[in-house]
Design an enzyme around this catalytic site. Structure first.
Site, PDB file in Angstrom:
ATOM      1  N   SER A  42     -17.258  11.686 -22.432  1.00  0.00           N
ATOM      2  CA  SER A  42     -15.858  11.283 -22.511  1.00  0.00           C
ATOM      3  C   SER A  42     -15.535  10.713 -23.894  1.00  0.00           C
ATOM      4  O   SER A  42     -15.727  11.387 -24.896  1.00  0.00           O
ATOM      5  CB  SER A  42     -15.538  10.292 -21.393  1.00  0.00           C
ATOM      6  OG  SER A  42     -14.155  10.151 -21.204  1.00  0.00           O
ATOM      7  N   ASP A 156     -14.026  15.136 -16.882  1.00  0.00           N
ATOM      8  CA  ASP A 156     -14.718  14.075 -17.606  1.00  0.00           C
ATOM      9  C   ASP A 156     -16.229  14.047 -17.324  1.00  0.00           C
ATOM     10  O   ASP A 156     -16.661  14.032 -16.171  1.00  0.00           O
ATOM     11  CB  ASP A 156     -14.103  12.736 -17.186  1.00  0.00           C
ATOM     12  CG  ASP A 156     -14.421  11.614 -18.141  1.00  0.00           C
ATOM     13  OD1 ASP A 156     -15.611  11.363 -18.389  1.00  0.00           O
ATOM     14  OD2 ASP A 156     -13.467  10.985 -18.655  1.00  0.00           O
TER      15      ASP A 156
END
Length: 307
Positions: A42, A156
């Site tokens: 991320s 993510d």
């Protein structure tokens, strides 16, 4: 005390707290460490990828221009499609200052992790487009729309591997350094006052309503806020709304995954920043978040008697 040497660096997921990675990197370089590889999830993938491409200085200068309004303007809102931000605008801005490159051609070895939601698996990017990897890894569920590559629908990387210690490339004799942004919650002064804490929760929800939720589910959120206000009890959090419960549940799962990963693959140096240190979108607090990263890295190196 061990001398500075080569470092395999792991950068965790964590929204705006990922700016702390910049401060951590600055301290390592100032102390003479050579970062030979980076893995990230991320926001850790974004900062790590930019660093591996040699673009960290340019990224820092760009981030210093980011205020509340710019954060809002970078949000290319959409309705449906698995999220309410397309993410194309921020990637285009990054490409303008740091051109896309193939990961295998970067001067520093880099890997990013993402989650293939269709096939329920972790995906590791160690080749191909740098920005394909970054865009996939930062696709925060329900916020950014998933990134489709081939038959994969990518979200993510922090969902499956928030601190990808097991994905960083190692060299003989290097030092494994991990910066975890999902550490245990720290008590804050306002957390001791339930009424103030609830007020802050409602303020954040109202900000969402003012921007996007009015297009998606404004009536539902308004009803939730009103119900919470009517049923509020002095020392009872049982009236937490749907948004808050989902956010807290996700936070707990990510923190648990991070804890388990760090137990399985203990780093030589561990930097831990509390999950509640900063909100997901507080990128306009650049200076203080970077300073926090510097402070925590200095303390971790001292505690480990390294550098």
């Amino acid at each position: 005390m061990k001398k500075a040497g080569k470092v395999a660096l792991v950068l965790a997921s964590g929204g705006s707290r990922g700016l702390a990675h910049i401060g951590a990197i600055e301290v390592l370089e100032e102390r003479g460490f050579e970062i030979t590889s980076v893995s990230g999830a991320s926001m850790g993938a974004l900062v790590g990828g930019v660093y591996a491409a040699g673009g960290l200085d340019a990224f820092k200068e760009w981030m210093k221009t980011v205020d509340r309004m710019k954060v809002f303007n970078l949000m290319d809102f959409t309705i449906g499609n698995g999220g309410f931000v397309k993410g194309e605008r921020v990637i285009d801005e990054l490409k303008a200052i740091i051109p896309d490159r193939k990961i295998e051609e970067l001067p520093i070895r880099f890997t990013a992790v993402a989650t293939d939601i269709l096939h329920r698996r972790e995906v590791v990017f160690d080749s191909g487009s740098l920005y394909d990897a970054i865009r996939s890894s930062i696709s925060l569920p329900s916020v950014f729309t998933p990134n489709r590559i081939g038959d994969m629908l990518l979200i993510d990387g922090g969902v499956v591997n928030p601190v990808p210690v097991n994905r960083v490339s190692r060299t003989p004799g290097d030092i494994l350094v991990a910066v975890d942004l999902n550490g245990p919650f720290e008590e804050k002064e306002e957390d001791e006052e339930p009424e103030r804490r609830k007020g802050r929760m409602r303020q954040r929800l109202e900000q969402i309503v003012d921007t996007v939720m009015d297009k998606v589910r404004k009536e539902e959120v308004d009803r939730e806020l009103k119900a919470g206000k009517d049923e509020e009890k002095e020392d009872d959090d049982s009236d937490m709304g749907i948004v808050s419960i989902l956010n807290q549940s996700s936070s707990m799962m990510i923190q648990t995954n991070a804890d388990l990963t760090l137990q399985l693959y203990p780093p030589d140096v561990l930097v831990r920043i509390a999950k509640n240190a900063y909100g997901t979108m507080e990128f306009y607090k650049y200076d203080e978040i970077v300073a926090l990263g510097r402070q925590k890295m200095e303390a971790a190196l001292t505690a480990a008697s390294i550098g």
